[in-house]
Design a protein around this motif. Sequence first.
Motif, PDB file in Angstrom:
ATOM      1  N   ALA A  41      41.867  42.731  47.715  1.00  0.00           N
ATOM      2  CA  ALA A  41      43.027  41.901  47.958  1.00  0.00           C
ATOM      3  C   ALA A  41      43.668  41.617  46.485  1.00  0.00           C
ATOM      4  CB  ALA A  41      42.794  40.874  48.980  1.00  0.00           C
ATOM      5  N   ALA A  42      42.678  41.151  45.761  1.00  0.00           N
ATOM      6  CA  ALA A  42      43.166  40.997  44.244  1.00  0.00           C
ATOM      7  C   ALA A  42      43.985  41.893  43.684  1.00  0.00           C
ATOM      8  CB  ALA A  42      41.731  40.363  43.447  1.00  0.00           C
ATOM      9  N   GLY A  43      43.250  43.016  43.927  1.00  0.00           N
ATOM     10  CA  GLY A  43      43.859  44.618  43.084  1.00  0.00           C
ATOM     11  C   GLY A  43      45.172  44.792  43.683  1.00  0.00           C
ATOM     12  N   THR A  44      45.437  44.564  45.105  1.00  0.00           N
ATOM     13  CA  THR A  44      46.794  44.807  45.762  1.00  0.00           C
ATOM     14  C   THR A  44      47.836  43.757  45.344  1.00  0.00           C
ATOM     15  OG1 THR A  44      45.514  45.503  47.777  1.00  0.00           O
ATOM     16  CG2 THR A  44      47.562  45.052  47.929  1.00  0.00           C
ATOM     17  N   LEU A  45      47.345  42.525  45.141  1.00  0.00           N
ATOM     18  CA  LEU A  45      48.262  41.379  44.564  1.00  0.00           C
ATOM     19  C   LEU A  45      48.764  42.227  43.236  1.00  0.00           C
ATOM     20  CD1 LEU A  45      46.377  38.330  45.448  1.00  0.00           C
ATOM     21  CD2 LEU A  45      48.753  38.879  46.335  1.00  0.00           C
ATOM     22  N   LEU A  46      48.033  42.640  42.241  1.00  0.00           N
ATOM     23  CA  LEU A  46      48.242  42.993  40.895  1.00  0.00           C
ATOM     24  C   LEU A  46      49.392  44.101  41.109  1.00  0.00           C
ATOM     25  CD1 LEU A  46      45.124  42.440  39.114  1.00  0.00           C
ATOM     26  CD2 LEU A  46      47.047  41.072  38.817  1.00  0.00           C
ATOM     27  N   LYS A  47      48.931  45.074  42.203  1.00  0.00           N
ATOM     28  CA  LYS A  47      49.622  46.116  42.265  1.00  0.00           C
ATOM     29  C   LYS A  47      51.074  45.826  42.435  1.00  0.00           C
ATOM     30  CE  LYS A  47      46.652  50.057  43.176  1.00  0.00           C
ATOM     31  NZ  LYS A  47      45.835  49.246  44.141  1.00  0.00           N
ATOM     32  N   MET A  86      45.668  38.560  35.285  1.00  0.00           N
ATOM     33  CA  MET A  86      44.395  38.539  36.194  1.00  0.00           C
ATOM     34  C   MET A  86      43.433  37.701  35.345  1.00  0.00           C
ATOM     35  SD  MET A  86      41.275  39.307  37.167  1.00  0.00           S
ATOM     36  CE  MET A  86      40.989  40.230  35.803  1.00  0.00           C
ATOM     37  N   GLN A  87      42.776  36.854  36.066  1.00  0.00           N
ATOM     38  CA  GLN A  87      41.603  36.311  35.056  1.00  0.00           C
ATOM     39  C   GLN A  87      40.259  36.099  35.994  1.00  0.00           C
ATOM     40  OE1 GLN A  87      42.718  32.366  33.682  1.00  0.00           O
ATOM     41  NE2 GLN A  87      43.400  31.611  35.659  1.00  0.00           N
ATOM     42  N   THR A  88      39.334  36.425  35.201  1.00  0.00           N
ATOM     43  CA  THR A  88      38.029  36.146  36.030  1.00  0.00           C
ATOM     44  C   THR A  88      36.847  35.909  34.883  1.00  0.00           C
ATOM     45  OG1 THR A  88      36.581  37.254  37.552  1.00  0.00           O
ATOM     46  CG2 THR A  88      37.426  38.525  36.014  1.00  0.00           C
ATOM     47  N   HIS A  89      35.609  35.606  35.389  1.00  0.00           N
ATOM     48  CA  HIS A  89      34.344  35.608  34.550  1.00  0.00           C
ATOM     49  C   HIS A  89      33.459  37.015  34.302  1.00  0.00           C
ATOM     50  CE1 HIS A  89      35.389  31.718  35.609  1.00  0.00           C
ATOM     51  NE2 HIS A  89      35.030  31.344  34.211  1.00  0.00           N
ATOM     52  N   LEU A  90      33.166  37.379  33.175  1.00  0.00           N
ATOM     53  CA  LEU A  90      32.537  38.670  33.057  1.00  0.00           C
ATOM     54  C   LEU A  90      31.405  38.618  32.064  1.00  0.00           C
ATOM     55  CD1 LEU A  90      32.159  41.841  33.219  1.00  0.00           C
ATOM     56  CD2 LEU A  90      34.116  42.117  31.514  1.00  0.00           C
ATOM     57  N   SER A  91      30.002  38.879  32.505  1.00  0.00           N
ATOM     58  CA  SER A  91      28.769  39.010  31.673  1.00  0.00           C
ATOM     59  C   SER A  91      28.640  37.966  30.766  1.00  0.00           C
ATOM     60  CB  SER A  91      29.270  40.494  31.004  1.00  0.00           C
ATOM     61  OG  SER A  91      27.815  40.841  30.187  1.00  0.00           O
ATOM     62  N   ARG A 114      36.625  49.296  39.748  1.00  0.00           N
ATOM     63  CA  ARG A 114      36.843  50.080  40.903  1.00  0.00           C
ATOM     64  C   ARG A 114      38.019  49.491  41.715  1.00  0.00           C
ATOM     65  NH1 ARG A 114      37.924  50.777  45.270  1.00  0.00           N
ATOM     66  NH2 ARG A 114      36.993  51.314  47.162  1.00  0.00           N
ATOM     67  N   PHE A 115      38.252  48.086  41.388  1.00  0.00           N
ATOM     68  CA  PHE A 115      39.418  47.320  42.364  1.00  0.00           C
ATOM     69  C   PHE A 115      40.540  47.112  41.369  1.00  0.00           C
ATOM     70  CE2 PHE A 115      35.329  46.332  44.139  1.00  0.00           C
ATOM     71  CZ  PHE A 115      35.555  46.679  45.780  1.00  0.00           C
ATOM     72  N   GLY A 116      40.895  47.822  40.506  1.00  0.00           N
ATOM     73  CA  GLY A 116      42.181  47.882  39.622  1.00  0.00           C
ATOM     74  C   GLY A 116      42.382  46.424  38.934  1.00  0.00           C
ATOM     75  N   LEU A 117      41.250  45.769  38.484  1.00  0.00           N
ATOM     76  CA  LEU A 117      41.612  44.520  38.018  1.00  0.00           C
ATOM     77  C   LEU A 117      41.508  44.476  36.602  1.00  0.00           C
ATOM     78  CD1 LEU A 117      39.243  42.315  40.289  1.00  0.00           C
ATOM     79  CD2 LEU A 117      41.779  43.033  40.590  1.00  0.00           C
ATOM     80  N   LEU A 118      41.327  45.796  35.787  1.00  0.00           N
ATOM     81  CA  LEU A 118      41.188  45.706  34.543  1.00  0.00           C
ATOM     82  C   LEU A 118      42.592  46.209  34.040  1.00  0.00           C
ATOM     83  CD1 LEU A 118      38.320  48.009  33.356  1.00  0.00           C
ATOM     84  CD2 LEU A 118      38.370  45.681  34.062  1.00  0.00           C
ATOM     85  N   GLY A 119      43.105  45.661  32.908  1.00  0.00           N
ATOM     86  CA  GLY A 119      44.550  46.016  32.320  1.00  0.00           C
ATOM     87  C   GLY A 119      44.745  44.988  31.127  1.00  0.00           C
ATOM     88  N   PRO A 120      45.911  45.175  30.492  1.00  0.00           N
ATOM     89  CA  PRO A 120      46.348  44.217  29.346  1.00  0.00           C
ATOM     90  C   PRO A 120      46.800  43.142  29.644  1.00  0.00           C
ATOM     91  CG  PRO A 120      48.245  46.142  29.933  1.00  0.00           C
ATOM     92  CD  PRO A 120      47.085  46.524  30.621  1.00  0.00           C
ATOM     93  N   ARG A 121      46.985  42.737  31.027  1.00  0.00           N
ATOM     94  CA  ARG A 121      47.380  41.296  31.403  1.00  0.00           C
ATOM     95  C   ARG A 121      45.875  40.653  31.819  1.00  0.00           C
ATOM     96  NH1 ARG A 121      52.800  40.824  30.768  1.00  0.00           N
ATOM     97  NH2 ARG A 121      53.207  39.098  31.881  1.00  0.00           N
ATOM     98  N   SER A 122      44.875  41.273  31.659  1.00  0.00           N
ATOM     99  CA  SER A 122      43.817  40.815  32.386  1.00  0.00           C
ATOM    100  C   SER A 122      42.813  40.277  31.509  1.00  0.00           C
ATOM    101  CB  SER A 122      42.918  42.051  33.308  1.00  0.00           C
ATOM    102  OG  SER A 122      43.596  42.356  33.958  1.00  0.00           O
ATOM    103  N   LEU A 144      53.975  31.027  34.802  1.00  0.00           N
ATOM    104  CA  LEU A 144      53.708  32.322  34.908  1.00  0.00           C
ATOM    105  C   LEU A 144      52.236  32.235  35.868  1.00  0.00           C
ATOM    106  CD1 LEU A 144      53.849  33.447  31.299  1.00  0.00           C
ATOM    107  CD2 LEU A 144      55.362  34.253  33.296  1.00  0.00           C
ATOM    108  N   TYR A 145      52.171  33.288  36.706  1.00  0.00           N
ATOM    109  CA  TYR A 145      51.252  33.390  37.763  1.00  0.00           C
ATOM    110  C   TYR A 145      49.802  34.521  37.379  1.00  0.00           C
ATOM    111  CZ  TYR A 145      48.516  32.521  41.967  1.00  0.00           C
ATOM    112  OH  TYR A 145      47.424  32.225  42.675  1.00  0.00           O
ATOM    113  N   CYS A 146      48.651  33.895  37.665  1.00  0.00           N
ATOM    114  CA  CYS A 146      47.509  34.629  37.374  1.00  0.00           C
ATOM    115  C   CYS A 146      46.652  34.823  38.601  1.00  0.00           C
ATOM    116  CB  CYS A 146      46.881  33.804  36.307  1.00  0.00           C
ATOM    117  SG  CYS A 146      45.615  34.956  35.546  1.00  0.00           S
ATOM    118  N   VAL A 147      46.540  36.006  38.890  1.00  0.00           N
ATOM    119  CA  VAL A 147      45.530  36.475  39.993  1.00  0.00           C
ATOM    120  C   VAL A 147      43.947  35.910  39.604  1.00  0.00           C
ATOM    121  CG1 VAL A 147      44.562  38.212  41.650  1.00  0.00           C
ATOM    122  CG2 VAL A 147      47.013  38.051  40.996  1.00  0.00           C
ATOM    123  N   THR A 148      43.304  35.348  40.297  1.00  0.00           N
ATOM    124  CA  THR A 148      42.092  34.587  39.727  1.00  0.00           C
ATOM    125  C   THR A 148      40.927  34.664  40.722  1.00  0.00           C
ATOM    126  OG1 THR A 148      43.590  32.749  38.648  1.00  0.00           O
ATOM    127  CG2 THR A 148      41.223  32.286  38.645  1.00  0.00           C
TER     128      THR A 148
END
Length: 437
Positions: A216-222, A229-234, A259-267, A198-202
Amino acid sequence: MTSTTRALRGRLLSFRDDPREAGSAAYDFIEDGLVEIADGTITAVGEASDLLARLPDGTAVDHYPDALILPGFIDTHIHYPQTQVIASYGAQLLDWLERYALVEEQRFSDPEHCAAVARFFIDELLRNGTTTAAVYCTVHPQSVEAFFAESHRRNTRMVAGKVLMDRDAPAGLSDCPESAYVQSSALIGQWHGKGRQLYCVTPRFAVTSTEAQLEAAGTLLKEHPDCYMQTHLSENRREIETVRALFPWAESYTGVYERFGLLGPRSLFGHCIHLEEGERRLLCESGSVAAFCPTSNLFIGSGLFDLAKARNGASPIRVGMATDVGGGTSYSLLRTLAEAYKVLQLQDQNLPALEAFYMITLGNARALGLEDRIGSLAPGREADITVLDARATPAMAHRFERVETLEEELFLLMTLGDDRAVRATYVAGAPAHQRDA
Ligand code: GUN
Ligand code: ZN
């Protein structure tokens, strides 16, 4: 018609729900149970006395009379290119990245190096009873190719992706918004949904991506809403200050990702230690997941994850448990639970053993939205299975003499256990690790 290829017999433990909500109805424990497997899938689970008699002739029965048979463990945040970064001395996040992680990751321009490390990494996960993980590769597409190729060969269910970094990174680790998009799209086409991959935009984190790249990451997810989607936060104070300076228009660090649409249940958001209330609300409302990485948070000195607040605060957030190797110091989810327990003790919180084992099995499957495929021993689930031995070392065997309940056994396993306590691991019904072989 399918053919039964194997059965596992022993003491079965599997969760149906979160013990915090369902109490003793949250799990099934069978003292002498049997898991029947055909074509990689669990076909029946129950009392051995009921099921043994009707197994097809010639079915191999692997019997572990003293061991605990559980679903394979799941890790919601780990870096495969950091197997030779783990145990790097004396730095907090941004210095640790610069001095160690981002130096090592440059080696992954070499496909042979990628392949060798991917092999080591998956071996090590399986030795530790981990059968699924959400994995960061490097910025090099060949690192992703090598990882998925190895995982596909082993038939492990993995979530992984190419790291995106287009600023403040070494030249050898920098892409750009266009190559981030083009290379990720190609990898999604090639690997997302191929076998168990399974792919994860990272995007690595907001510090190392420009606004154009996050877009661009947000576009990929759309375009691929069933990708992760995975990233680091705080994670660290200096990191948070840097994000504030780079994105002065944003209300918060989480606000940048929003702002870039990167939040969500698969994030999946690694760490989430120093969140403000408004950030919690964004994560809560979007159904995003925070990955709690206790060994990493202690080792890099990042801070104490507030699990009680994540769960019971005004804005409850979904939580996954994770190792974060190589900031984290162990591949073992047992060791990770031990450190989680201590992180929570320091905040007057607790982590009951049943809850802990729920978290690294069904809980993490739910965090990944994969609970209909992995994370429990039930008919129809993929047969990823971990067999645990609570008497793995002299100290564990000695302590076990005083153990009277399942919960005490689990707490012994999570407090003293590590890879030595993993007796066997099965991937889609096939033996993938045998400790005593
Ligand atoms: N933040 C950005 N990259 C990383 C990483 O590789 N490890 C950790 N722990 N935090 C990060
Ligand atoms: Zn990480």
